[in-house]
Write a protein that holds these residues in place. Structure first.
Motif, PDB file in Angstrom:
ATOM      1  N   PHE A 295       0.940  -1.090  -0.268  1.00 35.72           N
ATOM      2  CA  PHE A 295      -0.283  -0.163  -0.081  1.00 35.72           C
ATOM      3  C   PHE A 295       1.251   1.506  -0.030  1.00 35.72           C
ATOM      4  CE2 PHE A 295      -3.318   1.799   2.308  1.00 35.72           C
ATOM      5  CZ  PHE A 295      -3.916   3.604   1.817  1.00 35.72           C
ATOM      6  N   ASN A 296       1.017   1.616  -1.041  1.00 33.78           N
ATOM      7  CA  ASN A 296       1.806   3.185  -1.073  1.00 33.78           C
ATOM      8  C   ASN A 296       0.983   4.217  -0.939  1.00 33.78           C
ATOM      9  OD1 ASN A 296       3.464   4.918  -2.333  1.00 33.78           O
ATOM     10  ND2 ASN A 296       4.265   4.234  -3.891  1.00 33.78           N
ATOM     11  N   VAL A 297       1.441   4.359   0.222  1.00 34.29           N
ATOM     12  CA  VAL A 297       0.607   5.463   1.182  1.00 34.29           C
ATOM     13  C   VAL A 297       0.836   6.762   1.172  1.00 34.29           C
ATOM     14  CG1 VAL A 297       0.083   7.249   2.959  1.00 34.29           C
ATOM     15  CG2 VAL A 297       0.220   3.966   3.039  1.00 34.29           C
ATOM     16  N   GLN A 298       2.646   7.123  -0.084  1.00 36.20           N
ATOM     17  CA  GLN A 298       2.657   8.776   0.106  1.00 36.20           C
ATOM     18  C   GLN A 298       2.581   8.557  -1.606  1.00 36.20           C
ATOM     19  OE1 GLN A 298       7.714   8.724   0.086  1.00 36.20           O
ATOM     20  NE2 GLN A 298       7.421  10.046  -1.258  1.00 36.20           N
ATOM     21  N   GLU A 299       2.219   7.895  -2.484  1.00 34.14           N
ATOM     22  CA  GLU A 299       1.405   8.069  -3.529  1.00 34.14           C
ATOM     23  C   GLU A 299      -0.379   8.686  -3.538  1.00 34.14           C
ATOM     24  OE1 GLU A 299       2.020   5.442  -7.855  1.00 34.14           O
ATOM     25  OE2 GLU A 299       0.736   4.905  -6.309  1.00 34.14           O
ATOM     26  N   LYS A 300      -0.539   7.956  -2.927  1.00 32.98           N
ATOM     27  CA  LYS A 300      -1.831   8.066  -2.041  1.00 32.98           C
ATOM     28  C   LYS A 300      -2.045   9.502  -1.578  1.00 32.98           C
ATOM     29  CE  LYS A 300      -4.338   4.421  -3.879  1.00 32.98           C
ATOM     30  NZ  LYS A 300      -4.444   2.836  -3.039  1.00 32.98           N
ATOM     31  N   SER A 301      -1.392  10.022  -1.575  1.00 33.01           N
ATOM     32  CA  SER A 301      -1.502  10.983  -0.399  1.00 33.01           C
ATOM     33  C   SER A 301      -0.585  12.224  -0.882  1.00 33.01           C
ATOM     34  CB  SER A 301      -0.678  11.137   1.070  1.00 33.01           C
ATOM     35  OG  SER A 301       0.943  11.076   1.247  1.00 33.01           O
ATOM     36  N   GLY A 302       0.454  11.927  -1.864  1.00 31.52           N
ATOM     37  CA  GLY A 302       0.528  13.576  -3.290  1.00 31.52           C
ATOM     38  C   GLY A 302       1.889  13.746  -3.089  1.00 31.52           C
ATOM     39  N   GLY A 303       2.874  13.040  -1.796  1.00 36.35           N
ATOM     40  CA  GLY A 303       3.605  12.973  -1.587  1.00 36.35           C
ATOM     41  C   GLY A 303       4.424  12.976  -0.381  1.00 36.35           C
TER      42      GLY A 303
END
Length: 412
Positions: A295-303
């Motif tokens: 789960f790539n949270v950094q990608e989902k959050s916009g950085g």
């Protein structure tokens, strides 16, 4: 808690802890929760030199206000951290290299908070509930490499055992003169074992917490109650889980464990992690990372990157997020992540600017769908409820006289 300048330590300034405790010498009628009533315990730091944190209590935190002025219990010593287990409230004094103390509080039959035990202990950087115990870990950062794990009977508030671990051996040092060692970030009970995520650190000043291994993840698996090392779980899709004084591994109701990485490994104060801030998974009954889950949270959050995490329920986690990729600072924001569906929502209804929040541990409401936490801002400090499904925040009690460092409940 005090602010730390280096990034792996800076994240600890945005997170706070909770504890609960009671002594066998006091038959505290409230410890059993016979009446079914709850009392909120709110810890507040005034920030004044020589003034310890206060413990305030309230029956309802959804409205009104409370103050430290002429109210609450003043603790003995500052830099306090907390944990709740077995319907007891444990307060750990961080001795900054000196021995600390573990103070236990409980509720009387009338709901009054009272100190029931106080014993001297080593200053520890990890403390977590395991069965009916607390596992405390003294983690060396330089010099000696031996980490000591202490078992404390949470019901009796007494030490029951000690186990040692050479932290150099966890990273495979073939040269015993190397200072590099493992540094446990936290401990989590997963099934009948204790999982301890760790980061690899240089162990030499001035870059003691710097690492040459910013893009890997490790979890040491220990049996319980003997705390014997069984294996080390490794992965290289993100960085280490959690951070200094910050839990990054949680077990859900299904028995699966989810690991949260801020990807904030540094060298000489500069972030060197190249992998994204993300969530990885250890499926129930296994001691390996699930390679099919990422789960790539950094990608989902916009950085943005994960600073600290706490569990709400049913796969929903409250996250404190900070900055942007590649930076050491930035706006602090709250979010709710659903690890089952890999969805991400920014929390709405919060103040525009947050100083910090008690996200490292939160209270889950009785319906299991909301988190109650303390939120500190430049304009004041409040207790908020955040809905885990909608990510909508609702403002509650105002806390005056200092910053909120923890909030928890006990039964009486």
């Amino acid at each position: 808690m005090k602010t730390i300048s280096k990034l792996p330590l800076l994240l600890a300034a945005f997170a706070f802890t909770f504890t609960s405790c009671e002594s066998s010498d006091d038959k505290n009628e409230g410890a059993s929760g016979e009446t079914g009533k709850s009392k909120y315990i709110i810890t507040v730091s005034t920030g004044a030199t020589g003034v310890a944190d206060y413990l305030l209590t309230a029956d309802d935190v959804s409205k009104g206000s409370i103050t430290t002025a002429g109210n609450g219990l003043e603790q003995d010593g500052t830099y306090r951290y907390y944990l709740s287990t077995q319907n007891k409230f444990f307060s750990f004094l961080y001795g900054q290299g000196n021995p600390g103390a573990v103070t236990t509080y409980g509720l009387t039959a009338n709901g009054d908070l009272t100190k029931t035990s106080n014993f001297q202990a080593e200053t520890v950087q990890v403390f977590a509930p395991v069965n009916k115990d607390i596992v405390m870990v003294k983690v060396p950062r330089s010099g000696a490499s031996i980490s000591y794990m202490y078992k404390v009977d949470a019901e009796q508030s007494v030490l029951t055992g000690t186990v040692s671990q050479d932290t150099r051996l966890l990273i495979g040092n073939k040269n015993p003169d190397l200072a590099e060692r493992a540094h446990f970030t936290w401990a989590t009970q997963v099934g009948d074992k204790v999982f301890m995520p760790y980061m690899k650190i240089n162990g030499i000043a001035p870059d003691t917490f710097g690492t040459r291994h910013a893009d890997s993840t490790w979890v040491a698996v220990y049996s319980y109650p003997d705390l014997k090392l069984e294996k080390v779980i490794k992965d290289n899709r993100t960085s280490y889980l959690g951070a200094y004084f910050t839990n990054g591994l949680f077990q859900d109701e299904k028995g699966d464990a989810y690991g949260f990485s801020g990807a904030i490994g540094t060298a000489n104060g500069v972030v060197t992690s190249t992998k994204p801030s993300a969530v990885i998974k250890i499926s129930k009954g296994t001691t390996e990372f699930d390679k099919s889950y990422f789960f790539n949270v950094q990608e989902k959050s916009g950085g943005y990157k994960i600073s600290s995490t706490s569990y709400i329920s049913n796969g929903k986690f409250l996250l404190l997020m900070y900055g942007n990729a590649g930076t050491n600072s930035g706006a602090v924001k709250l979010a709710v992540a659903d690890v089952y569906n890999q969805t991400f929502k920014w929390v709405t209804g919060m103040p525009a600017t947050l100083s910090n929040a008690t996200t490292r541990y939160n209270i889950t409401t009785e319906d299991g769908n909301s988190a109650i936490l303390g939120v500190n801002t430049p304009d004041g400090n409040w207790i908020y409820s955040i809905n885990g499904s909608t990510a909508v925040a609702t403002q509650g009690m105002k806390v005056e006289g200092g910053q909120i460092t923890a909030i928890q409940t006990l039964k009486y």
